[in-house]
Design a protein around this motif. Structure first.
Motif, short mmCIF file in Angstrom:
data_model
loop_
_atom_site.label_atom_id
_atom_site.label_comp_id
_atom_site.label_asym_id
_atom_site.label_seq_id
_atom_site.Cartn_x
_atom_site.Cartn_y
_atom_site.Cartn_z
N SER A 87 45.74 36.44 50.65
CA SER A 87 44.84 35.31 50.36
C SER A 87 45.46 34.50 49.22
CB SER A 87 43.47 35.84 49.93
OG SER A 87 43.58 36.49 48.67
N MET A 89 44.12 33.85 46.33
CA MET A 89 43.92 34.58 45.08
C MET A 89 44.82 35.81 45.02
SD MET A 89 42.01 32.70 43.34
CE MET A 89 42.24 33.81 41.97
N GLY A 90 44.98 36.49 46.14
CA GLY A 90 45.88 37.64 46.17
C GLY A 90 47.30 37.22 45.84
N ARG A 93 47.49 36.60 42.05
CA ARG A 93 47.52 37.84 41.29
C ARG A 93 48.88 38.53 41.40
NH1 ARG A 93 42.40 41.36 42.66
NH2 ARG A 93 42.97 42.38 40.71
N TRP A 159 38.98 24.46 44.92
CA TRP A 159 39.55 25.79 44.66
C TRP A 159 40.44 25.74 43.43
CZ3 TRP A 159 44.62 27.39 44.40
CH2 TRP A 159 44.82 28.78 44.33
N VAL A 163 40.04 27.80 39.83
CA VAL A 163 41.09 28.65 39.24
C VAL A 163 41.35 28.22 37.80
CG1 VAL A 163 43.52 29.33 39.35
CG2 VAL A 163 42.15 29.23 41.45
N ASP A 186 44.05 38.58 35.34
CA ASP A 186 43.92 39.37 36.56
C ASP A 186 42.45 39.66 36.85
OD1 ASP A 186 45.32 40.77 38.76
OD2 ASP A 186 44.37 42.54 37.89
N PHE A 189 40.84 36.38 38.07
CA PHE A 189 41.18 36.07 39.46
C PHE A 189 40.42 36.99 40.43
CE2 PHE A 189 45.65 34.31 38.28
CZ PHE A 189 45.07 33.14 37.81
N ALA A 190 40.29 38.26 40.08
CA ALA A 190 39.55 39.19 40.93
C ALA A 190 38.08 38.78 41.01
CB ALA A 190 39.69 40.62 40.40
N LEU A 192 36.86 35.75 40.58
CA LEU A 192 36.76 34.52 41.38
C LEU A 192 36.88 34.84 42.87
CD1 LEU A 192 36.57 31.46 41.57
CD2 LEU A 192 39.04 31.34 41.18
N GLU A 193 37.80 35.72 43.21
CA GLU A 193 37.99 36.07 44.62
C GLU A 193 36.74 36.74 45.19
OE1 GLU A 193 41.62 37.46 47.41
OE2 GLU A 193 41.40 38.59 45.56
N ALA A 194 36.01 37.46 44.33
CA ALA A 194 34.79 38.12 44.79
C ALA A 194 33.60 37.16 44.86
CB ALA A 194 34.46 39.29 43.84
#
Length: 198
Positions: A87, A89-90, A93, A159, A163, A186, A189-190, A192-194
């Motif tokens: 993704s 975000m992935g 990271r 998006w 970020v 990190d 970002f985690a 935000l991705e959630a």
């Protein structure tokens, strides 16, 4: 800088990058030793063994020596090289971990000094915040290239703005400590991705 027409573009760009890094390193050292306000462009140029006019070919102002982030091009390159199945975000990271793991200790020390100076010097905070606006453009371009959409697309820019928002929050959470910033980013970002759950 000028070079002969026969000089390969890659070599010329590497020389310019080394000179820019040397100027920034000397500037950061002088700011640390004698204070940001007390340090002049002439002193930085003398320390780097260049003329003031050469200084201005690399940096338009004294503050630019602190605000210049040499990691941005490395981050973009690493992010674009991340596996397509990740993704956005992935990919960010993974990029963050990869770039910081590959950084030589000298470059990491320069980055520590730069971030601490930006955080602690009131004169640099406002221009640093302006740079976060530029970060939206950089991230929108990166996202657009990964997902095959336009960098001006509403969702792509939204998006990118999200970020930048969590990056800014992480910067202040870390208190200018670059080692804490890595972990804060990190985590940010985690989160935000959630979907930013509370």
């Amino acid at each position: 800088m000028t070079s002969s027409p026969a000089e390969p573009q890659g070599l010329r760009e590497r020389k310019k990058a080394r000179t820019r890094a040397a100027i920034q390193r000397h500037a950061l050292r002088l700011f640390r030793e004698q204070g940001y306000a007390a340090t002049t462009v002439d002193q930085i140029a003398a320390a780097a063994e260049i003329s003031p006019s050469t200084f201005f070919r690399y940096f338009p102002t004294k503050e630019a020596t602190v605000l210049y982030d040499a990691l941005d091009p490395l981050m973009v390159e690493a992010a674009l090289a991340q596996p397509p199945e990740l993704s956005l975000m992935g990919a960010l990271r993974a990029t963050l971990r990869e770039v910081y793991e590959r950084m030589p200790e000298e470059a990491w020390q320069d980055e520590r000094e730069r971030q601490l100076l930006v955080f602690n010097e009131p004169e640099l905070r406002a221009p640093m915040l302006d740079q976060y606006g530029d970060g939206i453009d950089l991230l929108a371009d990166l996202a657009a290239r990964r997902v095959g959409r336009s960098a001006t697309d509403f969702e792509v820019r939204n998006w990118a703005g999200a970020v930048v928002g969590v990056v800014l929050a992480a910067f202040y959470t870390a208190g200018g400590d670059p080692d804490r910033l890595l972990h804060s980013l990190d985590d940010a970002f985690a989160h935000l991705e959630a979907g930013l759950p509370l």
